[in-house]
Design an enzyme around this catalytic site. Structure first.
Site, PDB file in Angstrom:
ATOM      1  N   GLU A 221       0.843  -1.192  -0.017  1.00 25.61           N
ATOM      2  CA  GLU A 221       0.030   0.103   0.023  1.00 25.61           C
ATOM      3  C   GLU A 221       0.856   1.363   0.067  1.00 25.61           C
ATOM      4  OE1 GLU A 221      -3.361  -0.364  -0.917  1.00 25.61           O
ATOM      5  OE2 GLU A 221      -3.710   1.297   0.512  1.00 25.61           O
TER       6      GLU A 221
ATOM      7  N   THR B  30     -12.219   6.622 -14.415  1.00 26.02           N
ATOM      8  CA  THR B  30     -11.411   6.172 -13.358  1.00 26.02           C
ATOM      9  C   THR B  30     -11.633   4.651 -12.822  1.00 26.02           C
ATOM     10  OG1 THR B  30      -9.929   6.980 -11.521  1.00 26.02           O
ATOM     11  CG2 THR B  30     -12.456   7.511 -11.469  1.00 26.02           C
TER      12      THR B  30
END
Ligand SMILES: *[C@@H]1O[C@H](CO)[C@@H](O)[C@H](O)[C@H]1NC(C)=O
Ligand SMILES: *[C@@H]1O[C@H](CO)[C@@H](O)[C@H](O)[C@H]1NC(C)=O
Length: 532
Positions: A384, A520
């Site tokens: 992450e 997106t």
């Protein structure tokens, strides 16, 4: 004697094969991870079938346990309604199901959508404008385009088609409620029953600046300008930002914008969360309608140029790799969240559209850095958060207990979860389209196999806690809807033959034009203006 000609033929055939082998081999540059099984149509088809199988597995789990809820927790098989309970996963899956021609799933989702009541919100009274726009609304708009275009054969039921249209319009109307503010900058929380917003003072740059594609598309489909006017008014505050001193560099913004007057509020920003898709949509709005949004492309180029000039950072000992730090004013911090990785693809796409090799190369170096990050872990998946040092400073060495910096320790993963985020794979897709270098397909395929190996559960695919543990550590019991909308779609698109679909990213440099653009959340939209 009779065997001689045969041997000769074998020998000739072998040398011929060798020549072909050699020519193919020398055509590529970086073959390090490429096993010599070429990407012929059969191999690609086999891979697409595997990916479709994984998609079906996850869909079966969701629809068995949680159909109509927002998401399935794929370890405990419990359900979540974190997006207002409108079946986020079901709706977000629709465009992928159409692309994969999964007729049963498409039908199941369209029946579900036809019965939805957008006035009912579960677990509160409000939904998030940004999330519902890019996920639910984007997928329905995309479904409309796909079912009126290349997949018109897929759904014959007229009633279902009509109710998709009606529901799309009623969702658009509900979302439009978010814009009733003094400046036109929308608030993010919308109560569709009362057509009211929360009383928040600010919105994020991404939240206010990534609505243009979806609202323009609804205007295009319905012929009502109202929707696109709302999104354009909001966007204008970011395309022509004020006060200008709040921009650290030309075209580069912070993260928050004030609802009262549309002014910029801070100078802390990044290409990642809070702002990411604002930059993405400057370019994509232009691809969608090159006539209407040429000024947006200019803003994108400005931001891209500032990013290359002032922001890009290269890890110590690895100048070929590029990271995008976050900024506070003009000060840079060498940390990058997983969302930012889309930027690689965005730069490549912008470079192809404007025929600018500098932009393409810059994007490729980000995509390649994503590759390095995936390859440095035990699972083969990236984390992450990642940090790096460009100068081997004391602080970095102390933080990670390093005697000295080397090419092999100047990059460190600090958030070890893998949440099935698509952004790195998304960038590889654009990298592949720009270069046709098979290494990007191989990387995507390796990521797919890693996901199968460490994320798979009995009912789907789960986020994991530790990319550095060979088995991925703990399964975090999360499967967000973008797994269906993006992960499976990008993996599949990467393994679709090169000239097989006009919805592929096209190469403007060679005179091809883009007639589709992905929002997106990876929902495909047919372009409205002259294709570029
Ligand atoms: C290509 O992009 C780079 C980086 O933004 C820029 O400096 C350069 O001027 C561009 N080239 C052209 C021909 O526009
Ligand atoms: C990292 O690089 C240094 C210097 O080149 C080398 O001594 C060390 O063995 C390397 N470590 C690993 C884990 O590859």
């Amino acid at each position: 004697m009779r065997s001689t000609p045969k041997r000769l033929i074998v020998a000739l055939a072998a040398s011929c094969a060798f020549v072909i082998f050699y020519l193919t081999w020398s055509a590529g540059e970086d073959r390090s991870s490429f096993s010599f099984r070429d990407h012929n149509d059969a191999v690609l088809k086999g891979r697409r079938q595997a990916i479709e199988g994984a998609f079906q597995h996850a869909w079966d789990g969701y629809s068995e346990h949680c159909m109509g809820h927002d998401s399935l927790h794929p370890v405990s098989n419990t359900c979540d309604d974190d997006f207002g309970g409108w079946g986020a996963t079901a709706i977000d899956t629709l465009s992928t199901a159409i692309l994969f021609e999964k007729e049963d799933i498409v039908r199941q989702i369209m029946i579900f959508i036809s019965k939805l009541d957008f006035a009912k919100v579960t677990g509160g009274s409000s939904i998030q404008l940004f999330e519902v726009t890019i996920r639910h609304f984007g997928s329905m708009l995309s479904a409309h385009d796909l079912l009126h275009g290349p997949f018109s054969h897929l759904v014959n039921d007229k009633t279902l088609r009509e109710s998709l249209y009606t529901q799309m319009v009623s969702l658009g109307a509900a979302l439009s409620c978010g814009f009733s503010t003094p400046s036109g900058i929308p608030r993010n929380w919308v109560d569709p029953t009362k057509c009211a917003t929360d009383d928040g003072q600010s919105n994020t740059v991404a939240g206010a600046g990534s609505l243009i594609l979806e609202f323009a598309k609804l205007s295009e489909i319905t012929g009502h300008q109202l929707y696109v006017e709302l999104a354009k008014r909001a966007e204008q505050h970011l395309v022509d930002p004020h006060p200008v001193e709040m921009m650290p560099w030309p075209g580069v913004l912070g993260s928050f914008v004030r609802v009262a007057d549309g002014q910029l509020m801070d100078m802390k920003g990044s290409w990642g969360s809070l702002a990411d898709s604002f930059y993405e949509y400057l370019l994509k709005a232009y691809i969608y309608d090159s006539k209407a949004y040429a000024p947006y492309l200019e803003r994108w180029k400005l931001a891209a140029d500032s990013t290359i000039r002032y922001i890009a950072s290269h890890p110590y000992g690895q100048p070929q790799y590029t990271f995008l730090p976050y900024w506070e004013g003009k000060k840079l911090f060498n940390a990058m969240d997983s969302l930012s990785w889309f930027a690689g693809g965005n730069f490549i796409q912008g470079g192809m559209i404007t025929n600018n090799q500098t932009l393409i190369d810059f994007g490729l170096s980000i995509a390649d850095t994503g590759g390095a990050m995936y390859q440095m872990t035990a699972t083969g998946l990236g984390g992450e958060f990642v940090v790096w040092t460009d100068d081997c400073n004391d602080g970095f060495r102390e933080q990670f207990h390093l005697e000295d910096c080397h090419a092999n320790n100047s990059i460190q993963i600090t958030g070890a979860e893998f949440k099935l985020r698509p952004e790195v794979i998304e960038s590889w897709y654009y990298a592949y389209r720009a270069t046709k270098n098979p290494k990007y397909r191989e990387w995507a395929w390796s990521a797919y196999r890693a996901i199968e190996r460490v994320c798979k559960t009995g009912s789907g695919f789960s986020a994991i806690s530790d990319v550095n543990a060979p088995n991925g550590g703990k399964k975090l019991d999360q499967m967000e809807s973008f797994v269906f909308a993006e992960i499976f779609k990008y993996l599949w698109l990467m393994h679709l033959p090169d000239h097989n679909a006009d919805f592929h990213m096209q190469d403007s440099r060679t005179g091809e034009h883009n007639t589709w653009v992905l929002n997106t959340e990876a929902h495909l939209f047919k372009v409205a203006g002259p294709p570029v």
